[in-house]
Design an enzyme around this catalytic site. Structure first.
Site, PDB file in Angstrom:
ATOM      1  N   HIS A 189      -8.283  -4.267   0.768  1.00 41.94           N
ATOM      2  CA  HIS A 189      -7.442  -3.845   1.897  1.00 41.94           C
ATOM      3  C   HIS A 189      -8.079  -4.206   3.226  1.00 41.94           C
ATOM      4  O   HIS A 189      -7.400  -4.449   4.213  1.00 41.94           O
ATOM      5  CB  HIS A 189      -7.225  -2.340   1.871  1.00 41.94           C
ATOM      6  CG  HIS A 189      -6.700  -1.826   0.581  1.00 41.94           C
ATOM      7  ND1 HIS A 189      -5.357  -1.812   0.286  1.00 41.94           N
ATOM      8  CD2 HIS A 189      -7.346  -1.335  -0.502  1.00 41.94           C
ATOM      9  CE1 HIS A 189      -5.196  -1.327  -0.935  1.00 41.94           C
ATOM     10  NE2 HIS A 189      -6.372  -1.035  -1.434  1.00 41.94           N
ATOM     11  N   HIS A 226     -14.605  -0.598   9.606  1.00 41.78           N
ATOM     12  CA  HIS A 226     -13.799  -1.636   8.944  1.00 41.78           C
ATOM     13  C   HIS A 226     -12.971  -2.369   9.991  1.00 41.78           C
ATOM     14  O   HIS A 226     -12.999  -2.008  11.173  1.00 41.78           O
ATOM     15  CB  HIS A 226     -12.903  -0.996   7.872  1.00 41.78           C
ATOM     16  CG  HIS A 226     -11.937  -0.025   8.451  1.00 41.78           C
ATOM     17  ND1 HIS A 226     -12.202   1.322   8.544  1.00 41.78           N
ATOM     18  CD2 HIS A 226     -10.702  -0.193   9.001  1.00 41.78           C
ATOM     19  CE1 HIS A 226     -11.172   1.927   9.105  1.00 41.78           C
ATOM     20  NE2 HIS A 226     -10.252   1.040   9.402  1.00 41.78           N
ATOM     21  N   HIS A 284      -9.250  -4.733  11.073  1.00 43.80           N
ATOM     22  CA  HIS A 284      -7.848  -5.120  10.866  1.00 43.80           C
ATOM     23  C   HIS A 284      -7.674  -6.471  11.549  1.00 43.80           C
ATOM     24  O   HIS A 284      -8.154  -6.671  12.668  1.00 43.80           O
ATOM     25  CB  HIS A 284      -6.909  -4.080  11.483  1.00 43.80           C
ATOM     26  CG  HIS A 284      -7.087  -2.714  10.893  1.00 43.80           C
ATOM     27  ND1 HIS A 284      -6.364  -2.271   9.815  1.00 43.80           N
ATOM     28  CD2 HIS A 284      -7.927  -1.700  11.230  1.00 43.80           C
ATOM     29  CE1 HIS A 284      -6.747  -1.042   9.507  1.00 43.80           C
ATOM     30  NE2 HIS A 284      -7.691  -0.665  10.351  1.00 43.80           N
ATOM     31  N   GLU A 332      -4.286  -3.309  15.430  1.00 46.28           N
ATOM     32  CA  GLU A 332      -3.318  -2.259  15.110  1.00 46.28           C
ATOM     33  C   GLU A 332      -2.735  -1.669  16.386  1.00 46.28           C
ATOM     34  O   GLU A 332      -1.525  -1.596  16.546  1.00 46.28           O
ATOM     35  CB  GLU A 332      -3.984  -1.170  14.269  1.00 46.28           C
ATOM     36  CG  GLU A 332      -4.401  -1.669  12.899  1.00 46.28           C
ATOM     37  CD  GLU A 332      -4.352  -0.588  11.855  1.00 46.28           C
ATOM     38  OE1 GLU A 332      -5.097   0.389  11.994  1.00 46.28           O
ATOM     39  OE2 GLU A 332      -3.560  -0.723  10.887  1.00 46.28           O
ATOM     40  N   HIS A 341     -12.640  -0.478  13.637  1.00 49.76           N
ATOM     41  CA  HIS A 341     -12.568   0.990  13.595  1.00 49.76           C
ATOM     42  C   HIS A 341     -13.874   1.539  13.039  1.00 49.76           C
ATOM     43  O   HIS A 341     -14.264   1.182  11.921  1.00 49.76           O
ATOM     44  CB  HIS A 341     -11.403   1.447  12.704  1.00 49.76           C
ATOM     45  CG  HIS A 341     -10.063   1.155  13.291  1.00 49.76           C
ATOM     46  ND1 HIS A 341      -8.908   1.093  12.546  1.00 49.76           N
ATOM     47  CD2 HIS A 341      -9.697   0.929  14.585  1.00 49.76           C
ATOM     48  CE1 HIS A 341      -7.893   0.831  13.345  1.00 49.76           C
ATOM     49  NE2 HIS A 341      -8.338   0.719  14.582  1.00 49.76           N
ATOM     50  N   THR A 343      -4.327   5.062   9.558  1.00 58.13           N
ATOM     51  CA  THR A 343      -3.267   4.043   9.646  1.00 58.13           C
ATOM     52  C   THR A 343      -2.897   3.499   8.265  1.00 58.13           C
ATOM     53  O   THR A 343      -2.149   2.525   8.165  1.00 58.13           O
ATOM     54  CB  THR A 343      -3.690   2.881  10.574  1.00 58.13           C
ATOM     55  OG1 THR A 343      -4.785   2.197   9.973  1.00 58.13           O
ATOM     56  CG2 THR A 343      -4.076   3.389  11.941  1.00 58.13           C
ATOM     57  N   THR A 344      -3.467   4.089   7.236  1.00 55.53           N
ATOM     58  CA  THR A 344      -3.101   3.751   5.857  1.00 55.53           C
ATOM     59  C   THR A 344      -2.843   5.054   5.108  1.00 55.53           C
ATOM     60  O   THR A 344      -3.327   6.121   5.531  1.00 55.53           O
ATOM     61  CB  THR A 344      -4.238   2.992   5.160  1.00 55.53           C
ATOM     62  OG1 THR A 344      -5.452   3.737   5.321  1.00 55.53           O
ATOM     63  CG2 THR A 344      -4.402   1.596   5.722  1.00 55.53           C
TER      64      THR A 344
HETATM   65 ZN   LIG Z   1      -8.533   1.174  10.441  1.00 54.57          ZN
END
Ligand SMILES: [Zn+2]
Length: 347
Positions: free
Chosen positions: A71, A97, A99, A109, A122, A203-204
């Site tokens: 992911h 992590h 994005h 994001e 993040h 956000t997941t």
């Molecule tokens: Zn994130």
């Protein structure tokens, strides 16, 4: 720890964010993340405490675990890394992590005035009054995430290279590697003083609405090559490329976004202009339309001025021609050629 962030989603629905809503009740809540940050609507809050980090300056040993979990690209962080000031409690780091998108689609994001950046980092922390990230994740005051925008600069970013150089070792889903510890502070913008703050969510899935978000105004730069490595190396299920792992901005539903600094909404001052390196990547569809309109209007005005000038020149020319016909019996050809040249030169 990652399970807390990434609950398995039924096959085929992994990238269908609409499907989250029916499976995870929190994902349709009214305090979801990410959001668009409208700089004209944020509230300047001078009482926001500056962020103070501790323990971010790691040494080479012990090593850190870097994982491709299918992911995202995630780096596990030691609990000696903390946010000491900025919130009512001390928050302990757990992982960071990223994005990202593709070369064509910027993948941050959060957006600033509907503009996406190429990528976003993040750094996830949990409230020190809880045992760990998993326990804290569902608590109202459980999480604090630091978010930084990643743009493109002219040079390689040596600090990001410490992570990105290991990507080829973990290109397969659910693989990990060890990298030497380093100063993680350097993955964040130089200035941590200018930030936005709001209450949001993971956000997941499971989209718990337990995150106090800090999104830094100043961006981080990596080279185009480095961004391409992030976009083109990691694989997810069925050996598909892992990219565009960002969630669409969510509605504010009346939430306030605070700013630690004054923006044009409070001062009337123009926002800092983007630098040439990042400008190309910050143009959205809407700003593209605005540019098209501006160029269209400029073109129309130019054409109008040109037409008027040509008309006046022709009028002047025909008057001279008329006068010359009336007053001069013999008219040398050079006069007309000269006038033509004048017209061409001026136009
Ligand atoms: Zn994130």
């Amino acid at each position: 720890m990652k399970e807390c962030y990434y609950t398995p989603i039924p096959e085929g629905e992994k990238h269908d964010q609409d499907s989250w809503l029916s499976v995870f009740e929190h994902c349709s809540g009214k305090a979801q993340s990410p959001i668009n940050i409208d700089t004209y609507k944020v509230f300047y809050e001078p009482k926001l405490t500056p962020i103070k980090l501790e323990g971010y300056d790691l040494t080479g040993s012990p090593a850190l675990t870097l994982i491709n979990n299918g992911h995202t690209l995630q780096l596990s962080l030691p609990n000696s890394m903390r946010i000491m000031r900025g919130f009512d409690h001390v928050y302990v780091a757990a992982q960071l992590h990223f994005h990202w998108g593709t070369k064509e689609v910027p993948g941050s994001e959060h957006t600033i005035d509907h503009v996406h950046f190429p990528a976003e980092i993040h750094v996830v922390h949990y409230n020190s009054k809880y045992v760990d990230l998993i326990e804290a994740a569902s608590k109202a005051d459980g999480l604090a995430v630091l978010g930084g925008f990643i743009g493109i600069g002219l040079h390689d970013n040596d600090n990001y290279e410490k992570i990105l150089s290991a990507l080829t070792d973990i290109s397969i889903e659910e693989s990990d590697t060890e990298i030497p510890g380093f100063n993680v502070r350097h993955l964040l913008p130089d200035s941590l003083d200018r930030f936005y703050r709001y209450n949001g969510s993971l956000t997941t899935p499971p989209c718990f609405q337990t995150v106090s978000w800090t999104v830094f105004n100043d961006s981080i730069r990596v080279s185009r090559r480095q961004l391409a490595a992030l976009e083109d190396t990691l694989k997810t299920e069925h050996n598909k490329l892992l990219s565009k792992n960002f969630r669409a901005p969510q509605l504010l539903h009346g939430r306030k976004v605070l700013a630690s600094f004054q923006t044009e909404s409070t001062t009337g001052k123009a926002r800092e202009a983007p630098t040439p390196e990042t400008q190309d990547y910050k143009i959205t569809e809407s700003s593209g339309h605005i540019l098209a309109i501006i160029f269209g209007v400029l073109f129309a005005v130019t054409m109008l001025v040109f037409s008027m000038y040509t008309y006046l020149q022709q009028k002047k020319y025909s008057k001279l021609k008329k006068d010359s016909k009336q007053n001069v019996v013999y008219k040398p050809a050079a006069v007309e050629e000269g006038m033509d040249q004048t017209t061409v030169t001026v136009t």
